[in-house]
Design a protein around this motif. Structure first.
Motif, PDB file in Angstrom:
ATOM      1  N   ASP A  12       0.839  -1.192   0.000  1.00  0.00           N
ATOM      2  CA  ASP A  12       0.000   0.000   0.000  1.00  0.00           C
ATOM      3  C   ASP A  12       0.878   1.247   0.000  1.00  0.00           C
ATOM      4  O   ASP A  12       1.985   1.254   0.538  1.00  0.00           O
ATOM      5  CB  ASP A  12      -0.899  -0.021   1.239  1.00  0.00           C
ATOM      6  N   SER A  13       0.390   2.309  -0.619  1.00  0.00           N
ATOM      7  CA  SER A  13       1.189   3.530  -0.770  1.00  0.00           C
ATOM      8  C   SER A  13       1.593   4.155   0.561  1.00  0.00           C
ATOM      9  O   SER A  13       2.535   4.949   0.626  1.00  0.00           O
ATOM     10  CB  SER A  13       0.426   4.559  -1.609  1.00  0.00           C
ATOM     11  N   ALA A  14       0.909   3.788   1.640  1.00  0.00           N
ATOM     12  CA  ALA A  14       1.253   4.338   2.961  1.00  0.00           C
ATOM     13  C   ALA A  14       2.343   3.527   3.658  1.00  0.00           C
ATOM     14  O   ALA A  14       2.808   3.901   4.729  1.00  0.00           O
ATOM     15  CB  ALA A  14       0.009   4.395   3.840  1.00  0.00           C
ATOM     16  N   ALA A  15       2.782   2.414   3.053  1.00  0.00           N
ATOM     17  CA  ALA A  15       3.771   1.540   3.687  1.00  0.00           C
ATOM     18  C   ALA A  15       5.143   2.209   3.740  1.00  0.00           C
ATOM     19  O   ALA A  15       5.482   3.050   2.896  1.00  0.00           O
ATOM     20  CB  ALA A  15       3.869   0.221   2.916  1.00  0.00           C
ATOM     21  N   THR A  16       5.938   1.814   4.718  1.00  0.00           N
ATOM     22  CA  THR A  16       7.308   2.312   4.830  1.00  0.00           C
ATOM     23  C   THR A  16       8.262   1.126   4.858  1.00  0.00           C
ATOM     24  O   THR A  16       7.963   0.079   5.438  1.00  0.00           O
ATOM     25  CB  THR A  16       7.505   3.147   6.110  1.00  0.00           C
ATOM     26  N   LEU A  17       9.410   1.292   4.234  1.00  0.00           N
ATOM     27  CA  LEU A  17      10.410   0.236   4.157  1.00  0.00           C
ATOM     28  C   LEU A  17      11.075   0.058   5.521  1.00  0.00           C
ATOM     29  O   LEU A  17      11.409   1.036   6.188  1.00  0.00           O
ATOM     30  CB  LEU A  17      11.453   0.601   3.109  1.00  0.00           C
ATOM     31  N   LYS A  18      11.274  -1.199   5.911  1.00  0.00           N
ATOM     32  CA  LYS A  18      11.859  -1.485   7.226  1.00  0.00           C
ATOM     33  C   LYS A  18      13.122  -2.323   7.057  1.00  0.00           C
ATOM     34  O   LYS A  18      13.198  -3.191   6.182  1.00  0.00           O
ATOM     35  CB  LYS A  18      10.854  -2.235   8.105  1.00  0.00           C
ATOM     36  N   VAL A  19      14.118  -2.060   7.890  1.00  0.00           N
ATOM     37  CA  VAL A  19      15.361  -2.835   7.906  1.00  0.00           C
ATOM     38  C   VAL A  19      15.619  -3.261   9.346  1.00  0.00           C
ATOM     39  O   VAL A  19      15.664  -2.418  10.245  1.00  0.00           O
ATOM     40  CB  VAL A  19      16.554  -1.992   7.390  1.00  0.00           C
ATOM     41  N   ASP A  20      15.783  -4.578   9.570  1.00  0.00           N
ATOM     42  CA  ASP A  20      16.048  -5.030  10.931  1.00  0.00           C
ATOM     43  C   ASP A  20      17.552  -5.160  11.175  1.00  0.00           C
ATOM     44  O   ASP A  20      18.372  -4.885  10.280  1.00  0.00           O
ATOM     45  CB  ASP A  20      15.315  -6.341  11.239  1.00  0.00           C
ATOM     46  N   GLU A  21      17.932  -5.604  12.367  1.00  0.00           N
ATOM     47  CA  GLU A  21      19.343  -5.674  12.741  1.00  0.00           C
ATOM     48  C   GLU A  21      20.106  -6.744  11.966  1.00  0.00           C
ATOM     49  O   GLU A  21      21.328  -6.736  11.917  1.00  0.00           O
ATOM     50  CB  GLU A  21      19.464  -5.946  14.251  1.00  0.00           C
ATOM     51  N   GLN A  22      19.386  -7.666  11.340  1.00  0.00           N
ATOM     52  CA  GLN A  22      20.027  -8.716  10.535  1.00  0.00           C
ATOM     53  C   GLN A  22      20.090  -8.348   9.050  1.00  0.00           C
ATOM     54  O   GLN A  22      20.334  -9.181   8.192  1.00  0.00           O
ATOM     55  CB  GLN A  22      19.276 -10.049  10.692  1.00  0.00           C
ATOM     56  N   SER A  23      19.837  -7.088   8.748  1.00  0.00           N
ATOM     57  CA  SER A  23      19.880  -6.566   7.374  1.00  0.00           C
ATOM     58  C   SER A  23      18.753  -7.098   6.492  1.00  0.00           C
ATOM     59  O   SER A  23      18.846  -7.061   5.263  1.00  0.00           O
ATOM     60  CB  SER A  23      21.231  -6.858   6.704  1.00  0.00           C
ATOM     61  N   ASN A  24      17.684  -7.604   7.091  1.00  0.00           N
ATOM     62  CA  ASN A  24      16.530  -8.036   6.322  1.00  0.00           C
ATOM     63  C   ASN A  24      15.685  -6.821   5.968  1.00  0.00           C
ATOM     64  O   ASN A  24      15.271  -6.066   6.858  1.00  0.00           O
ATOM     65  CB  ASN A  24      15.685  -9.038   7.117  1.00  0.00           C
ATOM     66  N   SER A  26      12.259  -5.272   4.334  1.00  0.00           N
ATOM     67  CA  SER A  26      10.885  -5.678   4.043  1.00  0.00           C
ATOM     68  C   SER A  26       9.957  -4.477   4.182  1.00  0.00           C
ATOM     69  O   SER A  26      10.353  -3.403   4.649  1.00  0.00           O
ATOM     70  CB  SER A  26      10.437  -6.796   4.984  1.00  0.00           C
ATOM     71  N   TRP A  27       8.700  -4.714   3.761  1.00  0.00           N
ATOM     72  CA  TRP A  27       7.666  -3.702   3.941  1.00  0.00           C
ATOM     73  C   TRP A  27       6.879  -3.959   5.224  1.00  0.00           C
ATOM     74  O   TRP A  27       5.795  -3.416   5.412  1.00  0.00           O
ATOM     75  CB  TRP A  27       6.722  -3.705   2.745  1.00  0.00           C
ATOM     76  N   GLY A  28       7.440  -4.803   6.092  1.00  0.00           N
ATOM     77  CA  GLY A  28       6.761  -5.097   7.345  1.00  0.00           C
ATOM     78  C   GLY A  28       5.451  -5.817   7.106  1.00  0.00           C
ATOM     79  O   GLY A  28       5.357  -6.698   6.258  1.00  0.00           O
ATOM     80  N   ASP A  29       4.412  -5.443   7.838  1.00  0.00           N
ATOM     81  CA  ASP A  29       3.104  -6.083   7.696  1.00  0.00           C
ATOM     82  C   ASP A  29       2.165  -5.229   6.848  1.00  0.00           C
ATOM     83  O   ASP A  29       0.943  -5.278   7.016  1.00  0.00           O
ATOM     84  CB  ASP A  29       2.490  -6.341   9.073  1.00  0.00           C
ATOM     85  N   ALA A  30       2.723  -4.462   5.929  1.00  0.00           N
ATOM     86  CA  ALA A  30       1.909  -3.586   5.087  1.00  0.00           C
ATOM     87  C   ALA A  30       0.940  -4.385   4.219  1.00  0.00           C
ATOM     88  O   ALA A  30       1.244  -5.503   3.789  1.00  0.00           O
ATOM     89  CB  ALA A  30       2.808  -2.740   4.185  1.00  0.00           C
ATOM     90  N   THR A  31      -0.217  -3.828   3.974  1.00  0.00           N
ATOM     91  CA  THR A  31      -1.205  -4.443   3.097  1.00  0.00           C
ATOM     92  C   THR A  31      -0.682  -4.462   1.671  1.00  0.00           C
ATOM     93  O   THR A  31      -0.135  -3.471   1.173  1.00  0.00           O
ATOM     94  CB  THR A  31      -2.529  -3.660   3.147  1.00  0.00           C
ATOM     95  N   LEU A  32      -0.838  -5.599   0.981  1.00  0.00           N
ATOM     96  CA  LEU A  32      -0.391  -5.727  -0.401  1.00  0.00           C
ATOM     97  C   LEU A  32      -1.581  -5.533  -1.335  1.00  0.00           C
ATOM     98  O   LEU A  32      -2.664  -6.076  -1.114  1.00  0.00           O
ATOM     99  CB  LEU A  32       0.250  -7.102  -0.629  1.00  0.00           C
ATOM    100  N   ILE A  33      -1.363  -4.751  -2.394  1.00  0.00           N
ATOM    101  CA  ILE A  33      -2.436  -4.413  -3.328  1.00  0.00           C
ATOM    102  C   ILE A  33      -1.922  -4.548  -4.763  1.00  0.00           C
ATOM    103  O   ILE A  33      -0.719  -4.724  -4.988  1.00  0.00           O
ATOM    104  CB  ILE A  33      -2.926  -2.963  -3.111  1.00  0.00           C
ATOM    105  N   ILE A  34      -2.815  -4.477  -5.717  1.00  0.00           N
ATOM    106  CA  ILE A  34      -2.404  -4.410  -7.105  1.00  0.00           C
ATOM    107  C   ILE A  34      -1.854  -3.008  -7.366  1.00  0.00           C
ATOM    108  O   ILE A  34      -2.379  -2.021  -6.832  1.00  0.00           O
ATOM    109  CB  ILE A  34      -3.589  -4.731  -8.044  1.00  0.00           C
ATOM    110  N   ASN A  35      -0.760  -2.915  -8.092  1.00  0.00           N
ATOM    111  CA  ASN A  35      -0.171  -1.615  -8.384  1.00  0.00           C
ATOM    112  C   ASN A  35      -1.230  -0.686  -8.978  1.00  0.00           C
ATOM    113  O   ASN A  35      -1.835  -1.013 -10.011  1.00  0.00           O
ATOM    114  CB  ASN A  35       0.989  -1.808  -9.376  1.00  0.00           C
ATOM    115  N   PRO A  36      -1.512   0.464  -8.350  1.00  0.00           N
ATOM    116  CA  PRO A  36      -2.593   1.330  -8.836  1.00  0.00           C
ATOM    117  C   PRO A  36      -2.479   1.721 -10.306  1.00  0.00           C
ATOM    118  O   PRO A  36      -3.491   1.809 -11.015  1.00  0.00           O
ATOM    119  CB  PRO A  36      -2.480   2.565  -7.925  1.00  0.00           C
TER     120      PRO A  36
END
Length: 265
Positions: A12-24, A26-36
């Motif tokens: 979703d366009s409101a999602a923010t990119l996340k980086v954890d301490e292991q360098s993973n 991800s978009w976290g638990d953001a809702t996934l949608i079809i590209n608008p």
């Protein structure tokens, strides 16, 4: 008309990119949608099918969960959907993705038109449509705001492109690759019948063997450079200190002393 619409499942366009301490990353638990942007490409493909006949096939590269984006495309009215998925695709960059898509499109038989949204909202590169057109050897028409003329028999297409400098009228032979902007149409809402159809649909999976890709052109094996380690940004911290004094002059002097001590001035 045999039209293929290439779509992508994105956060979703409101999602923010996340980086954890292991360098993973991800978009976290953001809702996934079809590209608008892809919804405009789907809508235009459906309008062309309604006018000229034929079928519309939705195509995407991704993991199993990407089937949800394909089901949304079918709910809008697409006739078929195919998921291109294989563990070997993991780590593919834009160049590798264009190769995978082009190979899959070739397996779908005679295709008249391939449609994309102008870009995906997660990567925002807009590279994939151009790469697919180049690999197929077809003309590329980007930023389409209107399809003015289409002659399936004569295999010709005339469109209006929306550019920063104005509008440009372009003619092309078919087959071709196009990218759509939001001015082209207003995407329809899925119908109840199509939602039911999508819910029951068994989406076939095209793996690396099925589309005949070479191992050294896909996935992490293809990428010219790899991220060795990704670090999260340090948390922003700050403190506030209130400066008081008997007069404005005393407060100003105390502030100046603080700024000099902190080497700000």
């Amino acid at each position: 008309m045999n039209i293929v619409v290439c779509i992508k499942q994105v956060p979703d366009s409101a999602a923010t990119l996340k980086v954890d301490e292991q360098s993973n990353v991800s978009w976290g638990d953001a809702t996934l949608i079809i590209n608008p942007w892809d919804e405009y490409a789907i809508e235009e493909a459906l309008r062309l099918k309604e006018k000229f006949g034929g079928k519309v096939t939705a195509l995407t590269v991704g993991p199993e969960q990407s089937k949800e984006a394909l089901k949304q495309a079918v709910a809008m009215g697409c006739d078929e959907a195919h998921l291109i998925s294989d563990p070997a695709f993991a780590g593919s960059d834009a160049l590798a993705t264009t190769y995978i898509l082009a190979q899959a499109i070739k397996k779908l038989g005679e295709v008249d038109l391939v449609a994309f949204g102008k870009q995906a909202i997660d990567g925002d590169t807009g590279l994939v449509p151009a790469g697919v057109a180049r690999r197929l050897g077809w003309p590329l028409l980007t930023y389409i705001a209107k399809i003015d003329e289409l002659d399936p028999g004569g295999k010709t297409l005339k469109v209006t492109r929306l550019l920063e400098q104005g509008r440009q009228s372009v003619s092309s032979k078919l087959p071709a690759v196009i990218t759509a902007v939001k001015e082209i149409n207003e995407p329809r809402y899925p119908s109840f019948m199509n939602i039911r159809k999508a819910g029951k649909l068994q989406i076939p999976i095209m793996d690396a063997a099925a589309i005949g890709v070479e191992a050294n052109k896909i996935g992490a094996a293809h990428a010219a450079a790899q991220w060795l380690k990704v670090f999260p940004l340090p948390a922003r911290t700050g403190t506030v200190e209130m400066i008081s004094g008997d007069s404005p002059q005393a407060i100003a002097a105390a502030l100046a002393d603080k700024l000099l001590a902190e080497k700000v001035i």
